[in-house]
Structures are given as C-alpha cells and as structure tokens.
Design a protein around this motif. Structure first.
Motif, PDB file in Angstrom:
ATOM      1  N   LEU A  14       0.833  -1.209   0.000  1.00 35.83           N
ATOM      2  CA  LEU A  14       0.000   0.000   0.000  1.00 35.83           C
ATOM      3  C   LEU A  14       0.865   1.255   0.000  1.00 35.83           C
ATOM      4  N   LEU A  15       1.934   1.232   0.785  1.00 35.41           N
ATOM      5  CA  LEU A  15       2.833   2.385   0.836  1.00 35.41           C
ATOM      6  C   LEU A  15       3.544   2.583  -0.498  1.00 35.41           C
ATOM      7  N   LEU A  16       4.025   1.498  -1.096  1.00 30.32           N
ATOM      8  CA  LEU A  16       4.734   1.608  -2.372  1.00 30.32           C
ATOM      9  C   LEU A  16       3.799   2.093  -3.484  1.00 30.32           C
ATOM     10  N   LEU A  17       2.559   1.592  -3.489  1.00 34.26           N
ATOM     11  CA  LEU A  17       1.602   2.060  -4.497  1.00 34.26           C
ATOM     12  C   LEU A  17       1.286   3.540  -4.289  1.00 34.26           C
ATOM     13  N   HIS A  18       1.184   3.949  -3.044  1.00 33.76           N
ATOM     14  CA  HIS A  18       0.911   5.355  -2.735  1.00 33.76           C
ATOM     15  C   HIS A  18       2.045   6.258  -3.247  1.00 33.76           C
ATOM     16  N   LEU A  19       3.277   5.762  -3.170  1.00 37.53           N
ATOM     17  CA  LEU A  19       4.430   6.572  -3.561  1.00 37.53           C
ATOM     18  C   LEU A  19       4.713   6.529  -5.058  1.00 37.53           C
ATOM     19  N   THR A  20       4.276   5.481  -5.734  1.00 37.66           N
ATOM     20  CA  THR A  20       4.688   5.288  -7.127  1.00 37.66           C
ATOM     21  C   THR A  20       3.552   5.397  -8.134  1.00 37.66           C
ATOM     22  N   HIS A  21       2.308   5.289  -7.711  1.00 37.13           N
ATOM     23  CA  HIS A  21       1.186   5.261  -8.646  1.00 37.13           C
ATOM     24  C   HIS A  21       0.339   6.515  -8.444  1.00 37.13           C
ATOM     25  N   ALA A  22       0.237   7.350  -9.467  1.00 36.01           N
ATOM     26  CA  ALA A  22      -0.428   8.647  -9.328  1.00 36.01           C
ATOM     27  C   ALA A  22      -1.912   8.502  -8.995  1.00 36.01           C
ATOM     28  N   GLU A  23      -2.597   7.571  -9.673  1.00 37.13           N
ATOM     29  CA  GLU A  23      -4.034   7.430  -9.434  1.00 37.13           C
ATOM     30  C   GLU A  23      -4.318   6.928  -8.021  1.00 37.13           C
ATOM     31  N   ASN A  25      -2.311   7.311  -5.509  1.00 39.92           N
ATOM     32  CA  ASN A  25      -1.926   8.427  -4.640  1.00 39.92           C
ATOM     33  C   ASN A  25      -3.098   9.390  -4.480  1.00 39.92           C
ATOM     34  N   ALA A  26      -3.751   9.703  -5.607  1.00 38.97           N
ATOM     35  CA  ALA A  26      -4.905  10.605  -5.544  1.00 38.97           C
ATOM     36  C   ALA A  26      -6.061   9.984  -4.770  1.00 38.97           C
ATOM     37  N   LEU A  27      -6.260   8.659  -4.944  1.00 36.08           N
ATOM     38  CA  LEU A  27      -7.331   7.968  -4.230  1.00 36.08           C
ATOM     39  C   LEU A  27      -7.095   8.017  -2.723  1.00 36.08           C
ATOM     40  N   PHE A  28      -5.864   7.713  -2.300  1.00 36.05           N
ATOM     41  CA  PHE A  28      -5.548   7.737  -0.871  1.00 36.05           C
ATOM     42  C   PHE A  28      -5.595   9.163  -0.319  1.00 36.05           C
ATOM     43  N   THR A  29      -5.231  10.120  -1.155  1.00 35.63           N
ATOM     44  CA  THR A  29      -5.259  11.514  -0.692  1.00 35.63           C
ATOM     45  C   THR A  29      -6.684  11.970  -0.426  1.00 35.63           C
ATOM     46  N   ARG A  30      -7.621  11.544  -1.282  1.00 35.86           N
ATOM     47  CA  ARG A  30      -9.027  11.902  -1.070  1.00 35.86           C
ATOM     48  C   ARG A  30      -9.565  11.289   0.222  1.00 35.86           C
ATOM     49  N   GLU A  31      -9.022  10.137   0.577  1.00 32.45           N
ATOM     50  CA  GLU A  31      -9.482   9.446   1.782  1.00 32.45           C
ATOM     51  C   GLU A  31      -8.417   9.525   2.880  1.00 32.45           C
ATOM     52  N   TRP A  32      -7.684  10.644   2.910  1.00 35.16           N
ATOM     53  CA  TRP A  32      -6.513  10.696   3.780  1.00 35.16           C
ATOM     54  C   TRP A  32      -6.874  10.520   5.258  1.00 35.16           C
ATOM     55  N   SER A  33      -8.002  11.045   5.720  1.00 38.73           N
ATOM     56  CA  SER A  33      -8.355  10.927   7.137  1.00 38.73           C
ATOM     57  C   SER A  33      -8.653   9.477   7.502  1.00 38.73           C
ATOM     58  N   ARG A  34      -9.409   8.798   6.630  1.00 38.27           N
ATOM     59  CA  ARG A  34      -9.710   7.390   6.892  1.00 38.27           C
ATOM     60  C   ARG A  34      -8.469   6.527   6.742  1.00 38.27           C
ATOM     61  N   MET A  35      -7.648   6.851   5.758  1.00 41.27           N
ATOM     62  CA  MET A  35      -6.413   6.093   5.556  1.00 41.27           C
ATOM     63  C   MET A  35      -5.493   6.237   6.757  1.00 41.27           C
ATOM     64  N   LEU A  36      -5.395   7.445   7.265  1.00 40.37           N
ATOM     65  CA  LEU A  36      -4.558   7.682   8.441  1.00 40.37           C
ATOM     66  C   LEU A  36      -5.130   6.967   9.653  1.00 40.37           C
ATOM     67  N   ALA A  37      -6.470   7.003   9.793  1.00 38.74           N
ATOM     68  CA  ALA A  37      -7.102   6.310  10.922  1.00 38.74           C
ATOM     69  C   ALA A  37      -6.872   4.808  10.833  1.00 38.74           C
TER      70      ALA A  37
END
Length: 437
Positions: A14-23, A25-37
């Motif tokens: 999940l971390l590697l996809l977040h760092l290397t895949h733009a789409e 990254n954007a998906l996780f950024t939109r859900e950043w509060s839930r992802m962080l939780a």
C-alpha cells in the motif's frame, strides 16, 4: 510475533503504491483521514497485541485500550451513522453512532482473537472474510477498500504457508488484533455509496460468521455458567471439534468450509436480489444448524487415543526391555530402529550436537515431521499423517529413554574400548539387529 510480519506485508504494498502510482496516490489523498485512521489504528492494535504477547495484560486493560483505539477511529471518520430497520428503512442513530461503531470494532477484533486457537484457523478465516470485502469493493467501485483487502489477503496467504499445521510461526495477539481492526474498519467504508453503512454491515457480519458465532456462544455459555465473560476456557468451537476426535487439520478444514459458505452467502446478500438474499439466508441457517448439531454431539471418551499414540504405547515396554539389554551404542540405536520399523515411520533420524547422524531411516512416501531435542541430541521423525499431541508426548519419552541409555553405555564403554569391541559403525541405516560380538 508473526503478527509483525503480517502487518509489514500488509503495509508495504500500500505504501509503495501510494508513492509510485499517481491514481492510487490521488485515491488515498481523497481518503486521507480514513487512511490515516486505518494505519494508526492498525499500528496501535498491533502494538497492544505485541505488549500482551511479550509481557501480558489484564483483560480489563486490553478491553480499555481497544475501546480507546476504536473511539479514535470513529473520530477520524470510520463510523456507523445508520441502522437498517425492517419495514422502515434506514434509521439514523445520531448520538448512538459512537457506541455502536466502537462496539462493532471491538467485537470484530476480539472475535478474530478468540478464533485463533488452532494452526492456520484465524488466518484462513480472515482470508475468506477479506474475499468478501474485496468483492464488495469491486462491485461498488470502492477501490480504496478493494486495495486494502487485496493487501490483507496477500499478507495472510503468505503467512498461512508457514502457519498451517504443523505451524512454524504464529500470529499471536499482535496479528489477530491488527487483522480484526482492518476487517472491521474497512467494512465501514466498503458499503455502497448509494446506501447507508448499515446496509453493507450485514455482509461482513455474515462473512465473519465463524468467529462471530463462536464469540456469541462464548458469551452465552459463560453467562449461563455465571463465569466472567473475559475469562479464558476451552469451550470454543475449535476446541469442541478436537474433543470430538478431529485432528487439528480436519477441524481447521471444516471451519474453512463453513467460512467459504458464509463468504458466498455474504456476497449473495450484497447483490440484493430477492431470490439471492433468500438463498443466502438459507445457507447461513443450514451452516449454523450444522455447527450446532455437531457441537451437540458427545465428546469422544477420554480413554480413546489416536491410533499412532496407542501403537507407540504398546511398544514402549518392549523398547524399554531392549534398551535395558543393550550393552553397546549400536544396540541402543538398533532398539530405536526397531521402533521405526514397527511404527511405519516415514523418517527417523538421530543427530548429535555436531550434526553427525547416529541413526537414519527413510521409507517411501511423505510425512508430517516433528523434532525432539534432548541435551545435544535431536530425534527427528515423520509420520504419514498428522502427529497428535499424545503421540508427541510418547515420542519425546522415547527420545528421553534412548538418550539416557546412550549416555549409560558410553560411560561404561570408553571410546578406546568401544572401538575394539563395538561393531564397525554406529552410523547405519535401520536394518537387522546388530550383534556386538
């Protein structure tokens, strides 16, 4: 501490996809509060389990910490805002959203922990529940939940290779707490965006049918017996199956089959068509009924032993007599070789601390291995089937007897004398009895 490996294997992709895949990254950024939780909650649960595994916690302390982590997850947006009421529709629960969410997360965490009683059982149950959440995520276009569940399934499947009976590593509380939290939290964001969370909450409840049913039975059983609900016992479903005479592998495979049935039923309920929901509920009722009928059977008599243990028990007196007559090392080894032939062992090896093979016996076929250490000697055996606990105890006793007599004959026969009077070699395949003269 296998739970640490599971969490690392879950987080890395999940971390590697977040760092290397733009789409992504954007998906996780939109859900950043839930992802962080999700990340912080999983880490906190893993840490709680790690401390419990290594130092130990009281039941009340563990429950309090779990409630705090679940409350933080609710504050970060992982929550149940409505419940589905028959003939009414969705009912907003307002101020009760917090308690209901906390109860849900804590219940799933402890359900996975309670079912973790046999090799590979909890990991397999989590895998099948992950299949359900993954499928629901794909069907509803919830890629966030699908990605997390894909990582969970991969981590658990890799762990199962080493955790299935006979297990080499165990997940412990660090793994069961973390996986339970991920399943509970992901199911809260895995619902269709066109319906309330409560609608999809039925799906993971059914998918987690085995651990949920076991937890419910545990609470009822302890309440009726007027015992503390948090007190440990051996009345869980998997323990009852062992008491009925099933081996660990068969008990786990049976509960796997139940989990598969619940997974199929949960997906059918999610599809929402009348006949699919009805058929799915019928499957759930049949499986639950079958489990209750099976658990209602009487346990096997306490005197009934596995065939391998009974066979070894019958040969112990003769082994003791042969060892008592042995005057040389080779005669001790030959007595052990006699046991290998009589028990149809697939493999038997006796190895000293320097790695020197004192005795070696190989038969055709594959078996389940076990190893027994006594001082600097190691006895390795393999039976063509699973080795029950009773057989393991007798094999350990066999190793103790052999090592004791080896020590005695070596003290009575110094190396110089032993080389003159003993047979040419004590490192030989199991064969006819060796004559020291």
């Amino acid at each position: 501490l296998g739970g640490l490996a599971i969490v690392v294997a879950l987080a890395t992709p999940l971390l590697l996809l977040h760092l290397t895949h733009a789409e992504i990254n954007a998906l996780f950024t939109r859900e950043w509060s839930r992802m962080l939780a999700l990340a912080l909650g999983t880490g906190a649960m893993c840490l709680l389990g790690l401390v419990d595994d290594t130092r130990g916690f009281g039941a009340a302390t563990k429950l309090t910490c779990q409630v705090l982590v679940a409350s933080a997850a609710y504050a970060a947006g992982l929550r149940i805002d409505a419940l589905t009421v028959p003939l009414h529709g969705d009912l907003a629960i307002g101020g009760f959203a917090g308690p209901v969410t906390v109860i849900w997360i804590v219940a799933v965490v402890n359900a996975i922990n309670l079912i973790d009683g046999l090799d590979g059982l909890a990991a397999g149950v989590v895998f099948f529940a992950g299949v359900t959440n993954f499928t629901v995520g794909l069907l509803t276009g919830n890629w966030w939940a699908a990605l997390v569940m894909a990582a969970v399934m991969g981590a658990v499947l890799g762990f199962l290779i080493h955790n299935f009976n006979p297990a080499q590593i165990f997940m412990g509380d660090s793994g069961s707490y973390a996986l339970g939290f991920v399943l509970a939290a992901t199911s809260l964001v895995g619902s269709s965006q066109k319906s309330s969370t409560a609608v999809a909450l039925i799906v993971p409840i059914v998918a987690l049918g085995v651990p949920m049913f076991d937890t419910l039975l545990t609470m009822v059983r302890r309440t009726l017996a007027r015992r503390p609900i948090l007190e440990a016992d051996r009345g869980h479903i998997h323990h009852r199956l062992l008491d009925l005479g099933l081996t660990q592998r068969r008990a786990v495979l049976l509960l796997y089959a139940c989990s598969i049935a619940f997974t199929i039923a949960a997906i059918g309920i999610h599809l929402g068509r009348q006949w699919q929901v009805g058929l799915s509920l019928l499957v759930v009722c049949i499986v639950f009924g079958g489990i209750l009928m099976l658990l209602g059977r009487r346990s096997r008599p306490a005197t009934r032993r596995p065939a391998s243990a009974e066979q070894l028990r019958r040969h112990m007196p003769e082994l003791a007599r042969r060892l008592a007559r042995a005057g040389y090392e080779a005669e001790v080894l030959d007595a052990l070789g006699w046991v290998a032939r009589e028990l149809d062992l697939v493999l038997l090896e006796l190895v000293d601390g320097d790695g020197r093979v004192l005795l070696e016996h190989h038969a055709s076929g594959r078996g389940v291995p076990a190893s027994f250490h006594v001082d600097t000697l190691r006895l390795r055996v393999a039976l063509p089937h699973e080795i029950p606990p009773e057989t393991e105890i007798l094999l350990q006793l066999t190793a103790d007897l052999v090592v004791t007599h080896l020590t005695l004959v070596r003290r009575a026969d110094p190396p110089a004398r032993r080389n003159r009077h003993s047979p040419p070699t004590a490192v030989a395949a199991v064969g006819p009895a060796l004559n020291a003269d």
